[in-house]
Write a protein that holds these residues in place. Structure first.
Motif, PDB file in Angstrom:
ATOM      1  N   LYS A 226       0.832  -1.288   0.120  1.00 46.28           N
ATOM      2  CA  LYS A 226      -0.138   0.025  -0.120  1.00 46.28           C
ATOM      3  C   LYS A 226       0.995   1.205  -0.098  1.00 46.28           C
ATOM      4  N   VAL A 227       1.873   1.261   0.743  1.00 50.22           N
ATOM      5  CA  VAL A 227       2.860   2.544   0.874  1.00 50.22           C
ATOM      6  C   VAL A 227       3.250   2.608  -0.578  1.00 50.22           C
ATOM      7  N   THR A 228       3.848   1.644  -1.191  1.00 48.62           N
ATOM      8  CA  THR A 228       4.620   1.602  -2.592  1.00 48.62           C
ATOM      9  C   THR A 228       3.620   1.954  -3.512  1.00 48.62           C
ATOM     10  N   LEU A 229       2.346   1.827  -3.323  1.00 48.40           N
ATOM     11  CA  LEU A 229       1.300   2.317  -4.292  1.00 48.40           C
ATOM     12  C   LEU A 229       0.859   3.661  -4.000  1.00 48.40           C
ATOM     13  N   GLY A 230       1.070   4.013  -2.846  1.00 46.34           N
ATOM     14  CA  GLY A 230       0.713   5.348  -2.453  1.00 46.34           C
ATOM     15  C   GLY A 230      -0.566   5.475  -1.723  1.00 46.34           C
ATOM     16  N   MET A 231      -1.121   4.599  -1.426  1.00 53.34           N
ATOM     17  CA  MET A 231      -2.524   4.311  -0.832  1.00 53.34           C
ATOM     18  C   MET A 231      -2.325   4.482   0.854  1.00 53.34           C
ATOM     19  N   GLU A 232      -3.392   4.884   1.407  1.00 49.55           N
ATOM     20  CA  GLU A 232      -3.496   4.825   2.838  1.00 49.55           C
ATOM     21  C   GLU A 232      -3.574   3.389   3.341  1.00 49.55           C
ATOM     22  N   LEU A 233      -2.849   3.327   4.601  1.00 43.94           N
ATOM     23  CA  LEU A 233      -2.718   2.056   5.191  1.00 43.94           C
ATOM     24  C   LEU A 233      -4.110   1.441   5.433  1.00 43.94           C
ATOM     25  N   ALA A 234      -5.353   2.307   5.822  1.00 37.59           N
ATOM     26  CA  ALA A 234      -6.602   1.794   6.096  1.00 37.59           C
ATOM     27  C   ALA A 234      -7.187   1.519   4.827  1.00 37.59           C
ATOM     28  N   ASP A 235      -6.735   1.790   3.629  1.00 37.73           N
ATOM     29  CA  ASP A 235      -7.592   1.116   2.303  1.00 37.73           C
ATOM     30  C   ASP A 235      -7.438  -0.306   2.363  1.00 37.73           C
ATOM     31  N   THR A 236      -8.404  -0.788   1.537  1.00 39.84           N
ATOM     32  CA  THR A 236      -8.682  -2.302   1.455  1.00 39.84           C
ATOM     33  C   THR A 236      -7.908  -2.592   0.106  1.00 39.84           C
ATOM     34  N   LEU A 237      -7.242  -3.414  -0.122  1.00 34.86           N
ATOM     35  CA  LEU A 237      -6.692  -3.784  -1.484  1.00 34.86           C
ATOM     36  C   LEU A 237      -6.631  -5.278  -1.673  1.00 34.86           C
ATOM     37  N   VAL A 238      -7.324  -5.949  -2.788  1.00 32.33           N
ATOM     38  CA  VAL A 238      -7.466  -7.070  -2.978  1.00 32.33           C
ATOM     39  C   VAL A 238      -6.702  -7.297  -4.287  1.00 32.33           C
ATOM     40  N   LEU A 239      -5.773  -8.426  -4.239  1.00 34.47           N
ATOM     41  CA  LEU A 239      -4.944  -8.601  -5.375  1.00 34.47           C
ATOM     42  C   LEU A 239      -5.665  -9.936  -6.384  1.00 34.47           C
ATOM     43  N   THR A 240      -5.721  -9.543  -7.604  1.00 34.64           N
ATOM     44  CA  THR A 240      -6.499 -10.185  -8.486  1.00 34.64           C
ATOM     45  C   THR A 240      -5.524 -11.306  -9.114  1.00 34.64           C
ATOM     46  N   ASP A 241      -4.270 -11.070  -9.338  1.00 35.10           N
ATOM     47  CA  ASP A 241      -3.405 -12.083  -9.863  1.00 35.10           C
ATOM     48  C   ASP A 241      -3.088 -13.269  -8.941  1.00 35.10           C
ATOM     49  N   LYS A 242      -2.727 -14.442  -9.548  1.00 34.24           N
ATOM     50  CA  LYS A 242      -2.165 -15.530  -8.818  1.00 34.24           C
ATOM     51  C   LYS A 242      -0.788 -15.952  -8.835  1.00 34.24           C
ATOM     52  N   LEU A 243      -0.054 -16.409  -7.931  1.00 35.75           N
ATOM     53  CA  LEU A 243       1.598 -16.599  -8.120  1.00 35.75           C
ATOM     54  C   LEU A 243       1.682 -17.384  -8.983  1.00 35.75           C
ATOM     55  N   ASP A 244       1.020 -18.454  -9.192  1.00 34.63           N
ATOM     56  CA  ASP A 244       1.565 -19.483 -10.191  1.00 34.63           C
ATOM     57  C   ASP A 244       1.359 -18.803 -11.758  1.00 34.63           C
ATOM     58  N   GLN A 245       0.084 -18.079 -12.074  1.00 33.60           N
ATOM     59  CA  GLN A 245      -0.054 -17.619 -13.238  1.00 33.60           C
ATOM     60  C   GLN A 245       1.089 -16.352 -13.346  1.00 33.60           C
ATOM     61  N   LEU A 246       1.457 -15.589 -12.574  1.00 36.40           N
ATOM     62  CA  LEU A 246       2.484 -14.723 -12.816  1.00 36.40           C
ATOM     63  C   LEU A 246       3.656 -15.360 -13.041  1.00 36.40           C
ATOM     64  N   SER A 247       4.015 -16.442 -12.252  1.00 39.69           N
ATOM     65  CA  SER A 247       5.316 -16.854 -12.529  1.00 39.69           C
ATOM     66  C   SER A 247       5.538 -17.578 -13.898  1.00 39.69           C
ATOM     67  N   VAL A 248       4.364 -18.362 -14.285  1.00 40.31           N
ATOM     68  CA  VAL A 248       4.308 -18.647 -15.647  1.00 40.31           C
ATOM     69  C   VAL A 248       4.523 -17.873 -16.640  1.00 40.31           C
ATOM     70  N   SER A 249       3.850 -16.751 -16.493  1.00 33.56           N
ATOM     71  CA  SER A 249       3.556 -15.666 -17.672  1.00 33.56           C
ATOM     72  C   SER A 249       5.048 -14.912 -17.771  1.00 33.56           C
ATOM     73  N   ASN A 250       6.012 -14.944 -16.504  1.00 35.60           N
ATOM     74  CA  ASN A 250       7.216 -14.331 -16.614  1.00 35.60           C
ATOM     75  C   ASN A 250       8.266 -15.349 -17.069  1.00 35.60           C
ATOM     76  N   LEU A 251       7.934 -16.805 -17.295  1.00 33.98           N
ATOM     77  CA  LEU A 251       9.008 -17.557 -17.898  1.00 33.98           C
ATOM     78  C   LEU A 251       9.236 -17.310 -19.346  1.00 33.98           C
ATOM     79  N   ASP A 252      10.394 -16.471 -19.575  1.00 39.04           N
ATOM     80  CA  ASP A 252      10.731 -16.333 -20.941  1.00 39.04           C
ATOM     81  C   ASP A 252      12.439 -16.132 -21.226  1.00 39.04           C
ATOM     82  N   LEU A 253      12.725 -17.102 -21.609  1.00 39.69           N
ATOM     83  CA  LEU A 253      14.205 -17.325 -21.545  1.00 39.69           C
ATOM     84  C   LEU A 253      14.666 -16.270 -22.774  1.00 39.69           C
ATOM     85  N   ALA A 254      13.757 -16.092 -23.757  1.00 39.11           N
ATOM     86  CA  ALA A 254      14.206 -15.399 -24.824  1.00 39.11           C
ATOM     87  C   ALA A 254      14.398 -13.843 -24.311  1.00 39.11           C
TER      88      ALA A 254
END
Length: 445
Positions: A226-254
């Protein structure tokens, strides 16, 4: 009346509370990055630095444009200065002097001045320096944006890591509690030793401790994001991406084979800005040997009176005006200008050396980031295979333990090995995301 005032106060309070109410956000990683680029505290101030640099550029430009100043001077001679003149001018004896006061008690001068710089070598250099000054802050803003993007990726990944870790620990705890219950019932029937129960209790206590730690870690990671995003600490933040999806999408040897062009790196460009600045400072010192030429136009009115009556119709004002030129030619400075020029020339050599050093360090940074990213992909594959093996081993030990063919120590060891493999696998997924972000930062992507 009091009732209406109370209702009004309650209404204002409700409005203020509504304005300060915490906000809710639901972001993918890409949406979180876009939010941070506009709201991160460092990013916001980087944009303000550019705004200041633009105003500074105009401030320097305006130094060579016409300057107009006006003023009003007033003087009250409550005791006029006296002079001595020969008394015989007034019928006195020769050789004697009389005191005479010249002037009036009240003097006023209304004046204006127009000045124009015609030629000054240092002004020309200053205009060139303004462009470098602005370019530096533009590059600094780009560098901040790249750093913010990497920070968001890292903190976003840390939250996902804590969430996934927490889910796995809860799942492991539920499974272990079921096994412990069954083992304890078997012990009560006298079919196994108490040590089997105690060993499982130790493992469960460790899981409970890890669960509490991971919950605290998740809370801290969420606040950090939240601090990195510039939000208030009292704000609610839900992450929609999943760890396994992000890791697979970042697999790029090229991506790791794109190659590195040092001139495209923003940090190299910033060091280049520093080198350009030193070259301009050398040029400035050389320009101090050139003459400078200025023009001035003055216009004003003087008024004198023994009474303060300057703003009455009877007051007489006397005008004056003049045009002037000022030429300044440096002739001899006892080699002071030469010493300054030599210092500036040495500073340029230092800056060029630093630029060469920066190029080499950035090349090494790229090679390390590339190696780390490639290793993270290898580590991910290894961790994934190890997790499968650990799951199979743990499952076999669980069956053997239930049939009395394996000791509680062997079963607990298989569980600890599984838990470790699970954490290593989660960490390997985060490493892929983070290492690719680090490589992208070097490549300015």
């Amino acid at each position: 009346m009091k009732k209406n005032a109370l209702l009004g106060l309650l209404f204002i309070t409700a409005v203020l509370q509504a304005q300060e109410a915490p906000k809710s956000y639901s972001y993918s990683l890409e949406q979180a990055i876009n939010h941070a680029l506009s709201n991160n505290y460092s990013a916001v101030n980087a944009n303000r630095d550019i705004a200041i640099a633009k105003k500074k550029k105009w401030e320097t430009t305006a130094m060579g444009l016409p300057q107009i100043n006006a003023g009003l001077d007033y003087q009250n001679n409550f005791e006029l200065q006296k002079s001595l003149i020969p008394a015989q001018f007034f019928g006195g004896a020769p050789g004697e002097f009389a005191e005479v006061a010249f002037g009036t008690k009240h003097n006023m001068n209304a004046h204006s001045n127009l000045s124009q710089l015609i030629f000054d070598g240092s002004y020309i250099v200053a205009l060139q320096a303004c462009k470098t000054y602005l370019k530096y802050y533009e590059n600094a803003q780009k560098n901040t944006a790249i750093a913010v993007k990497e920070m968001v990726i890292n903190t976003y990944g840390n939250v996902l890591l804590a969430e996934e870790g927490l889910a796995i620990i809860k799942k492991n705890k539920a499974t272990l509690e079921k096994t412990l219950f069954e083992t304890n019932e078997t012990f009560k029937n006298g079919l196994i030793e108490e040590e089997n129960v105690e060993q499982l209790q130790i493992t469960l206590a460790t899981l409970n401790s890890n669960l509490a730690y991971t919950e605290r870690l998740l809370e801290i990671a969420q606040k950090m994001l939240k601090v990195t995003l510039g939000m208030e600490l009292a704000d609610t933040l839900v992450l929609t991406d999943k760890l396994d999806q992000l890791s697979v999408s970042n697999l790029d040897l090229a991506f790791a084979q794109k190659g590195f062009v040092v001139n495209d790196n923003i940090n190299y460009q910033i060091v280049q800005n520093f080198t350009d600045q030193k070259q301009l400072e050398l040029k400035l010192e050389k320009s101090r040997a050139l003459p400078s030429l200025r023009a001035n136009v003055n216009f004003g009115y003087n008024a004198f009176n023994n009474q303060f009556a300057f703003f009455t119709p009877s007051q007489h004002w006397m005008n004056y005006s003049n045009l002037g030129m000022s030429l300044s030619v440096p002739v001899f400075s006892s080699f002071m200008r030469s010493a300054r020029t030599q210092q500036a020339r040495i500073a340029v050599d230092i800056a060029k050396t630093q630029l060469k050093e920066a190029a080499q360090k950035l090349q090494l940074q790229y090679e390390k980031a590339k190696s780390d990213y490639e290793f993270s992909i290898e580590e991910y594959t290894t961790s994934k295979n190890n997790l499968r093996l650990a799951e199979r081993i743990e499952k076999k030990q669980e069956i053997k333990f239930g049939e009395g063919l394996s000791s509680s120590f062997e079963f607990s060891e298989a569980q600890r090995q599984l838990y470790s493999a699970q954490q290593n696998y989660l960490q390997s997924m985060v490493n892929i995301i983070n290492k690719k972000a680090a490589l992208a930062s070097v490549l300015n992507n």
